[in-house]
Write an enzyme that holds these catalytic residues in place. Sequence first.
Site, PDB file in Angstrom:
ATOM      1  N   GLU A 114     126.466  51.844 -17.405  1.00 52.21           N
ATOM      2  CA  GLU A 114     127.047  53.250 -16.912  1.00 52.21           C
ATOM      3  C   GLU A 114     127.225  52.942 -15.514  1.00 52.21           C
ATOM      4  O   GLU A 114     126.391  53.204 -14.566  1.00 52.21           O
ATOM      5  CB  GLU A 114     126.066  54.277 -17.209  1.00 52.21           C
ATOM      6  CG  GLU A 114     126.650  55.666 -16.965  1.00 52.21           C
ATOM      7  CD  GLU A 114     125.883  56.762 -15.976  1.00 52.21           C
ATOM      8  OE1 GLU A 114     126.133  57.739 -15.639  1.00 52.21           O
ATOM      9  OE2 GLU A 114     124.889  56.397 -15.339  1.00 52.21           O
ATOM     10  N   ARG A 147     121.324  51.747 -23.078  1.00 49.39           N
ATOM     11  CA  ARG A 147     122.543  51.942 -22.168  1.00 49.39           C
ATOM     12  C   ARG A 147     121.918  52.161 -20.979  1.00 49.39           C
ATOM     13  O   ARG A 147     120.815  52.813 -20.608  1.00 49.39           O
ATOM     14  CB  ARG A 147     122.935  53.435 -22.789  1.00 49.39           C
ATOM     15  CG  ARG A 147     124.166  54.345 -21.807  1.00 49.39           C
ATOM     16  CD  ARG A 147     123.336  55.097 -20.953  1.00 49.39           C
ATOM     17  NE  ARG A 147     123.976  56.063 -20.178  1.00 49.39           N
ATOM     18  CZ  ARG A 147     123.684  56.890 -19.352  1.00 49.39           C
ATOM     19  NH1 ARG A 147     122.506  56.799 -18.708  1.00 49.39           N
ATOM     20  NH2 ARG A 147     124.642  57.760 -18.690  1.00 49.39           N
ATOM     21  N   ASP A 173     121.345  53.333 -17.255  1.00 45.17           N
ATOM     22  CA  ASP A 173     121.601  54.289 -16.335  1.00 45.17           C
ATOM     23  C   ASP A 173     121.923  53.881 -15.056  1.00 45.17           C
ATOM     24  O   ASP A 173     121.112  53.119 -14.302  1.00 45.17           O
ATOM     25  CB  ASP A 173     120.436  55.588 -16.335  1.00 45.17           C
ATOM     26  CG  ASP A 173     120.833  56.662 -15.641  1.00 45.17           C
ATOM     27  OD1 ASP A 173     121.639  57.169 -16.251  1.00 45.17           O
ATOM     28  OD2 ASP A 173     120.071  56.867 -14.709  1.00 45.17           O
ATOM     29  N   LEU A 190     121.497  50.265  -7.406  1.00 48.39           N
ATOM     30  CA  LEU A 190     120.049  49.540  -7.333  1.00 48.39           C
ATOM     31  C   LEU A 190     119.624  49.232  -6.061  1.00 48.39           C
ATOM     32  O   LEU A 190     118.455  49.323  -5.470  1.00 48.39           O
ATOM     33  CB  LEU A 190     120.173  48.326  -8.325  1.00 48.39           C
ATOM     34  CG  LEU A 190     120.286  48.749  -9.893  1.00 48.39           C
ATOM     35  CD1 LEU A 190     119.836  47.415 -10.619  1.00 48.39           C
ATOM     36  CD2 LEU A 190     119.661  49.893 -10.332  1.00 48.39           C
TER      37      LEU A 190
HETATM   38  C1  NOJ Z   1     123.399  59.586 -15.378  1.00 42.48           C
HETATM   39  C2  NOJ Z   1     123.226  60.282 -16.706  1.00 42.48           C
HETATM   40  O1  NOJ Z   1     124.034  60.519 -17.442  1.00 42.48           O
HETATM   41  C3  NOJ Z   1     122.651  61.816 -16.013  1.00 42.48           C
HETATM   42  O2  NOJ Z   1     122.425  62.769 -17.074  1.00 42.48           O
HETATM   43  C4  NOJ Z   1     121.658  61.621 -14.997  1.00 42.48           C
HETATM   44  O3  NOJ Z   1     121.276  63.100 -14.595  1.00 42.48           O
HETATM   45  C5  NOJ Z   1     121.898  60.956 -13.871  1.00 42.48           C
HETATM   46  N1  NOJ Z   1     122.287  59.514 -14.323  1.00 42.48           N
HETATM   47  C6  NOJ Z   1     120.582  60.385 -13.208  1.00 42.48           C
HETATM   48  O4  NOJ Z   1     119.761  59.461 -14.048  1.00 42.48           O
END
Ligand code: NOJ
Length: 556
Positions: free
Chosen positions: A259, A215, A217, A222
């Site tokens: 994500e 997954r 993040d 970027l």
């Molecule tokens: C998304 C993640 O789901 C979250 O928990 C995190 O704080 C931020 N990205 C930063 O990595």
Amino acid sequence: MKGSFAFFMKGKSISMKNDINWYQNAIFYEVYVRAYADSNGDGHGDLRGLIQKLDYIKDLGVDCIWMLPIYESPLRDDGYDISDYYTIANVFGSVDDLRELLKKTHDRGMRLIMDLVVNHTSDQHPWFQAARKDRKSPYRDYYVWSDDDRKYQGTRIIFIDTEKSNWTWDGQAGQFYWHRFYASQPDLNFDNPKVQQEILDVMDYWLAMGVDGFRVDAVPYLFEREGTNCENLPETHQYLKRMRQFVDHKYPDCIMLCEANQWPEDVRPYFGEGDEFHMGFHFPLMPRIYMALGKEDVTPLFQILKRTPDIPNNCQWCIFLRNHDELTLEMVTEEERQWMWDFYAAQPGTRLNLGIRRRLAPLLGNNQKKIELAYSLLFTLPGSPIIYYGDEIGMGDNIELFDRNGLRTPMQWDNSPNAGFSHADSSRLYAPVINDERFKPQQVNVEDQRQTPESLYNHIKHMLAVRKQHAGLGSSLLEWIDTGNNAIAAYWRIRGEERFLICNNLSETTLTFKIEMPTALTKGMDLLSGKDIDMPSSHELCLNLASHAFVWLKIN
Ligand code: NOJ
């Protein structure tokens, strides 16, 4: 096929090896390892604890586990602040533990994906430490620096409750550095080819160990470019395609899950022409499930899915009700956000950033029928569903805890001390077990719910089993049905000759309504009860659904 392919597929069963598109109809389960099960009594959940619970996860009907970050980290953002990409943090265990976890997960015919945090590192990462100390260090250019804090003004702040700017002054470096999240998470500089390669090397390391994908993040952020909002830039897509080429070349059955908390039309490019991400979270759908339930009106669901572009055949959406973050309200209008806050976050302390820090069960008033209805939508709308740990038993939350920590409390296995999560003294737990009257372990725990046929857990398990028997419930065409009553969410799912009729009553009252049949259909089956139903000789089917009830019919 590459010679290395067989090697990397080692440990997976034959059927797993042959099923390259496995993610298109898989049930995902999100595990926060620290909260799940503590095997060594130090008060923190760990990989060995998770191993002990694999049978539970398998039994629920899960195909793939997504594990939150477990890398070395100061844990200022629960592991999303990595200080060493190649080491597992001591609290979680060792690389050997991970190898065993992978083996035992695969032995059970399940898969496991990890979190890959690429946009930023921890400020404790040796790269950043070297970079801030010395302008001439080769690592200086691993991060994004500026003499002033006026660049990239068009960029929003994400953690608005904690950060005032995306720039933070670093006294040691004598410059500002760029960060989209906490100041303790400096952004990596993807314009630097060495950074690009570093991330591919990290991926290689874990995929070679047998991990089934990532997954990924925070992918929209970027690259930075002046005059833009620094999100979803063409350079970002170019790099992500490179990642995908790498995965396809060396690990063809592994996936990348995106994500990107963006509108559907902005997420669509992350699938590319089937050559970028395999999967992407559908963020805008999630709050609209709550809107539909709260307003007793299908319109928000209908509208967002109408606005969702088609995706390439080898891709899939990942849909969810809740996760480890606040229920984000970024992908709604201001008016809709206000409505969500008024309806679901009236209690002081429940709002966070642009969202709501509550779990599924408290959001839905701990009303089991309503929670099951939310799952009915989740399991029958297009996409592969993901369940957040604890939401299968309707766990509560603790808004007294900082930031999002109240959504990440120990899993409630039974009603023994510490909810069966840990043998440590309760004062040593990483977070307290929920003690709210309605949600404490005496009220909500796995053991009791497994023994109670009508429990939330057993209903969800049954729904999952049915969904898994009928692939068409997950990947197939969606056709909305107008019943003349917006409180009914009714749709066809159509796959070749197979037709499923799904009807959900979003309202508090019993409703009777009619569905027009495309042709005179002869036979039907109520999938959840397993009973045959008689179809009318006319082209109209009359249905009666109690408050918050739903039916999944297979029509021949
Ligand atoms: C998304 C993640 O789901 C979250 O928990 C995190 O704080 C931020 N990205 C930063 O990595």
